[in-house]
Design a protein around this motif. Structure first.
Motif, mmCIF file in Angstrom:
data_model
loop_
_atom_site.group_PDB
_atom_site.id
_atom_site.type_symbol
_atom_site.label_atom_id
_atom_site.label_comp_id
_atom_site.label_asym_id
_atom_site.label_seq_id
_atom_site.Cartn_x
_atom_site.Cartn_y
_atom_site.Cartn_z
ATOM 1 N N LEU A 97 -10.512 55.887 56.022
ATOM 2 C CA LEU A 97 -10.208 54.630 55.348
ATOM 3 C C LEU A 97 -10.554 54.635 53.869
ATOM 4 N N ILE A 98 -11.470 55.484 53.476
ATOM 5 C CA ILE A 98 -11.826 55.565 52.058
ATOM 6 C C ILE A 98 -10.610 55.928 51.217
ATOM 7 N N VAL A 99 -9.695 56.690 51.819
ATOM 8 C CA VAL A 99 -8.472 57.099 51.106
ATOM 9 C C VAL A 99 -7.666 55.878 50.650
ATOM 10 N N GLY A 100 -7.670 54.801 51.462
ATOM 11 C CA GLY A 100 -6.816 53.656 51.174
ATOM 12 C C GLY A 100 -7.074 53.029 49.826
ATOM 13 N N HIS A 101 -8.326 52.775 49.502
ATOM 14 C CA HIS A 101 -8.627 52.073 48.250
ATOM 15 C C HIS A 101 -8.523 52.987 47.032
ATOM 16 N N ARG A 102 -8.338 54.292 47.243
ATOM 17 C CA ARG A 102 -8.117 55.199 46.110
ATOM 18 C C ARG A 102 -6.919 54.753 45.275
ATOM 19 N N LEU A 164 -5.016 47.476 54.972
ATOM 20 C CA LEU A 164 -5.811 46.404 54.384
ATOM 21 C C LEU A 164 -6.697 46.897 53.239
ATOM 22 N N SER A 165 -7.164 48.136 53.334
ATOM 23 C CA SER A 165 -8.063 48.663 52.301
ATOM 24 C C SER A 165 -7.364 48.884 50.964
ATOM 25 N N THR A 166 -6.030 48.791 50.936
ATOM 26 C CA THR A 166 -5.300 48.904 49.667
ATOM 27 C C THR A 166 -5.188 47.566 48.946
ATOM 28 N N ASP A 167 -5.777 46.515 49.504
ATOM 29 C CA ASP A 167 -5.695 45.154 48.949
ATOM 30 C C ASP A 167 -4.241 44.673 48.851
ATOM 31 N N PRO A 168 -3.523 44.620 49.980
ATOM 32 C CA PRO A 168 -2.106 44.254 49.931
ATOM 33 C C PRO A 168 -1.893 42.746 49.874
ATOM 34 N N ARG A 169 -0.693 42.368 49.441
ATOM 35 C CA ARG A 169 -0.221 40.994 49.568
ATOM 36 C C ARG A 169 0.840 40.892 50.658
ATOM 37 N N HIS A 198 -5.548 35.010 56.525
ATOM 38 C CA HIS A 198 -6.317 35.432 55.346
ATOM 39 C C HIS A 198 -5.431 35.663 54.122
ATOM 40 N N GLY A 199 -4.220 35.126 54.152
ATOM 41 C CA GLY A 199 -3.392 35.088 52.954
ATOM 42 C C GLY A 199 -2.476 36.264 52.740
ATOM 43 N N ILE A 200 -2.309 37.126 53.740
ATOM 44 C CA ILE A 200 -1.429 38.288 53.601
ATOM 45 C C ILE A 200 -0.161 38.042 54.407
#
Length: 254
Positions: A97-102, A164-169, A198-200
């Motif tokens: 999952l750490i890869v996602g927010h990269r 979710l870890s990519t901060d999507p809309r 949660h707004g997505i």
């Protein structure tokens, strides 16, 4: 949120998607259904910019994204899951999952070579985002297990967490309940409702009609690459063209 105008994708002489126009409505659960070969996954590949359309336009939040790369549209806030959940099976769930927010970080080779403070801070944030995403999908307990050792249903949840870890809309979910049992399917449906609360915004492809009819706010129906219907679950359930092409009489309202 996402406006699709006259979208067409041809592979040689085959029109996999043919002149489809629709809107993915913000804050709602938008479903795409249809028989195998209807063009659903190609449609997702187009709106996530994996494929470039033969013609037509895609507008995200007022911006034309038709010609963008996949990473560019992802940075704008469009996340995607796939029918088959592919993970780094010999790494822990958390490390996957750490890869996602990269996607949101800026450190480069020079930061790595120097061990810069920016790199260390971004590593910390990526781990924090990964833990938050795991907690959101209910999988904190498997954070340090190897991804290859978790169940199919847990892999589906990890795919949600990675998106979710990519901060999507906007999240595009391709058969999120594929390969799981009815009880697990209901759990994933509730997770999708939680994501929207949660707004997505969510758009999903799914073959499990009981799930779709109880979950979706709006349904788009494709057949042979063309839009044959669009509306609420109630409207789709009693649409003769949809019954003939896909649902069958068992899903029709009496």
């Amino acid at each position: 949120m996402l406006k699709i105008d006259h979208l067409t994708k041809r592979f040689g002489g085959l029109a996999a998607v043919n002149d489809v126009s629709t809107v993915i409505e913000e804050g709602r659960i938008n479903a795409i259904i249809g028989p195998n070969g209807a063009g659903k996954t190609t449609f997702f590949n187009l709106i996530s910019c994996v494929h470039k359309p033969t013609s037509g336009t895609i507008t995200f939040d007022g911006r034309d994204v038709t010609s963008l790369r996949t990473d560019q549209v992802a940075r704008l806030g469009v996340a995607r899951t796939f029918q088959t959940t592919t993970l780094f099976d010999r790494s822990t769930v958390l490390d996957n999952l750490i890869v996602g927010h990269r996607l949101r970080t800026h450190s480069g080779l020079w930061d790595v070579l120097r061990g810069s403070s920016r790199l260390r801070e971004e590593e910390r944030v990526c781990r924090e985002k990964a833990r938050e995403a795991l907690d959101f999908v209910g999988l904190s307990r498997v954070a340090h297990r190897l991804a290859g050792d978790i169940t199919q249903e847990e892999r589906k949840r990890v795919a949600f967490a990675l998106a979710l870890s990519t901060d999507p809309r906007l999240m595009l979910l391709d058969e999120p309940a594929g390969g799981v049992n009815p009880e697990e399917t209901e759990g994933l449906a509730e997770l999708i409702r939680k994501i929207v609360r949660h707004g997505i915004t969510v758009a999903l492809i799914e073959h499990k009609m009981n799930m779709i009819m109880s979950l979706a706010d709006k349904i788009l129906v494709l057949s042979y690459g063309e839009k044959i219907a669009e509306g609420t679950p109630e409207e789709i359930r009693r649409n003769p063209a949809v019954i003939d092409a896909y649902l069958g009489s068992e899903h029709a309202e009496v």
